[in-house]
Design an enzyme around this catalytic site. Structure first.
Site, short mmCIF file in Angstrom:
data_model
loop_
_atom_site.label_atom_id
_atom_site.label_comp_id
_atom_site.label_asym_id
_atom_site.label_seq_id
_atom_site.Cartn_x
_atom_site.Cartn_y
_atom_site.Cartn_z
N SER A 192 0.81 -1.22 0.00
CA SER A 192 0.00 0.00 0.00
C SER A 192 0.85 1.27 0.00
O SER A 192 1.90 1.34 0.65
CB SER A 192 -0.87 -0.01 1.26
OG SER A 192 -1.38 1.26 1.52
N GLU A 210 0.19 3.70 1.65
CA GLU A 210 0.23 4.18 3.04
C GLU A 210 1.60 3.92 3.67
O GLU A 210 1.97 4.57 4.64
CB GLU A 210 -0.86 3.52 3.88
CG GLU A 210 -2.27 3.99 3.56
CD GLU A 210 -2.56 5.43 3.99
OE1 GLU A 210 -2.17 5.81 5.10
OE2 GLU A 210 -3.14 6.17 3.18
N TYR A 263 -1.92 0.24 10.62
CA TYR A 263 -2.16 -0.41 9.34
C TYR A 263 -0.92 -0.35 8.45
O TYR A 263 -0.46 -1.36 7.91
CB TYR A 263 -3.34 0.28 8.63
CG TYR A 263 -3.48 -0.07 7.17
CD1 TYR A 263 -4.04 -1.28 6.77
CD2 TYR A 263 -3.03 0.81 6.17
CE1 TYR A 263 -4.15 -1.60 5.42
CE2 TYR A 263 -3.14 0.49 4.83
CZ TYR A 263 -3.70 -0.71 4.46
OH TYR A 263 -3.80 -1.03 3.14
#
Ligand code: GDP
Length: 322
Positions: free
Chosen positions: A122, A124, A146
């Site tokens: 990801s 992120e 996460y």
């Protein structure tokens, strides 16, 4: 012989688009889901239950399905929620990947078969970005439980590739949306509210940090990149995104604009949607994907907002009738 694909997280947004895509390529598609409803009945055909927080039946599933390709999409994928349940997020989104890689290593040894593994990494992971745009060589600075769990899974994937010669790849996907996006993600939260406001069912929309910027693409385009990543001669890691960044404000403008409303009249800020640490800016440098995979996104930012609003208008109209 049909090629066999196993998709974890098949009930999610990407699982839906990837299944459709692989079926169109004549794959035999199997899935793993954690959305078990005990007592309600048998799982649908080609679907297996597994909770990645535990994963004790993974060996059994691999033996039954005998996949050629595995797409590991299952995760606790909501960033804000990961601050509330960090340990569970680490178990599912982090250690869950390791459970699958370890089961796969054992299965490859037993079957003497080579399986291709895709890890849903990801954007992120770039978090507090050290450079912009972000490419495959940009260092990570995760900003949520996460993102930390995804960094763990990213490195486990590379470590299994380097330690055991496994065909294991990371697709570092930037935000990708669709009418199937979960309603807790900002784009879908907005398009659903737009439809409800337009149809007179809601007055206000409460949001957190609307100055955050993301590189948003269409999920339907991105699943093709997942597949292309597993079709290369050598396993490798790729950044997948549009190369454009837009603020939540711009998405509001596009989504409310699609039904001729002015977002400023409806949106209020509610600090409960702020995150303890925020990712302010993400923007992909997808040069490697363009050059090596020959992949390009097709749906533009404006088209994405419009297609999501149109889908939510249809859904909400039906709800209203019922
Ligand atoms: P993420 O990039 O995986 O965290 O995807 P999200 O869609 O959940 O959030 C994208 C950005 O929108 C983040 O920077 C959020 O802080 C921001 N945002 C602002 N208001 C909201 C909100 O009400 N819900 C969510 N989910 N995000 C919001």
């Amino acid at each position: 012989m049909k090629r066999v694909a196993l998709i974890t997280g098949i009930n999610g947004q990407d699982g839906y688009y990837l299944s459709r895509f692989l079926k169109s390529k004549d794959y035999d598609v199997h899935g793993i889901t954690s959305c078990s409803k005990p007592g309600i009945g048998e799982p649908p055909a080609n679907c297996y239950y597994c909770d990645f927080a535990e994963g004790s039946n993974l060996n059994q599933i691999l033996g039954t399905v005998q996949p050629d390709e595995i797409y590991h999409l299952a995760a606790q994928s909501h960033v804000r929620l990961s601050f509330d349940i960090p340990v569970y997020t680490a178990e599912v989104t982090g250690v869950g990947t390791l459970r699958l890689l370890e089961a796969l290593r054992y299965y490859e040894e037993q079957s003497q078969k080579k399986i291709r593994f895709y890890q849903a990494s990801s954007s992120e992971m770039f978090g507090k970005v050290v450079e912009s745009p972000q490419s495959e060589t940009t260092p990570f600075h995760p900003r949520s439980p996460y993102a930390c769990a995804k960094v763990f899974s990213y490195w486990q994937t590379i470590n299994y590739r380097e330690s055991y010669g496994m065909y294991a790849c990371n697709g570092i996907l930037f935000n990708h949306e669709s009418p199937r996006r979960g309603e807790a993600f900002v784009t879908r939260k907005i398009t659903k509210a737009v439809a409800r406001i337009k149809l007179g069912m809601q007055d206000k929309l409460y949001l957190g940090n609307i100055d955050a910027k993301r590189d948003w693409g269409f999920a339907g385009d991105y699943v093709e990149a997942m597949w292309l990543i597993l079709q290369q001669d050598k396993p490798d890691d790729f950044v997948i995104g549009t190369g454009e960044t837009h603020s939540v404000r711009e998405f509001l403008e596009a989504a409310f604009g699609a039904v001729d409303l002015d977002w400023k009249q409806y949106v209020e800020i509610d600090p409960q949607y702020y995150r303890p640490a925020e990712v302010e800016l993400l923007c992909a440098d997808p040069t490697k994907a363009r050059e090596k995979l020959n992949w390009e996104p097709k749906v533009s930012f404006e088209e994405l907002a419009r297609l999501m609003v149109e889908a939510d208008m249809k859904l909400t109209q039906q709800e209203k009738i019922l």
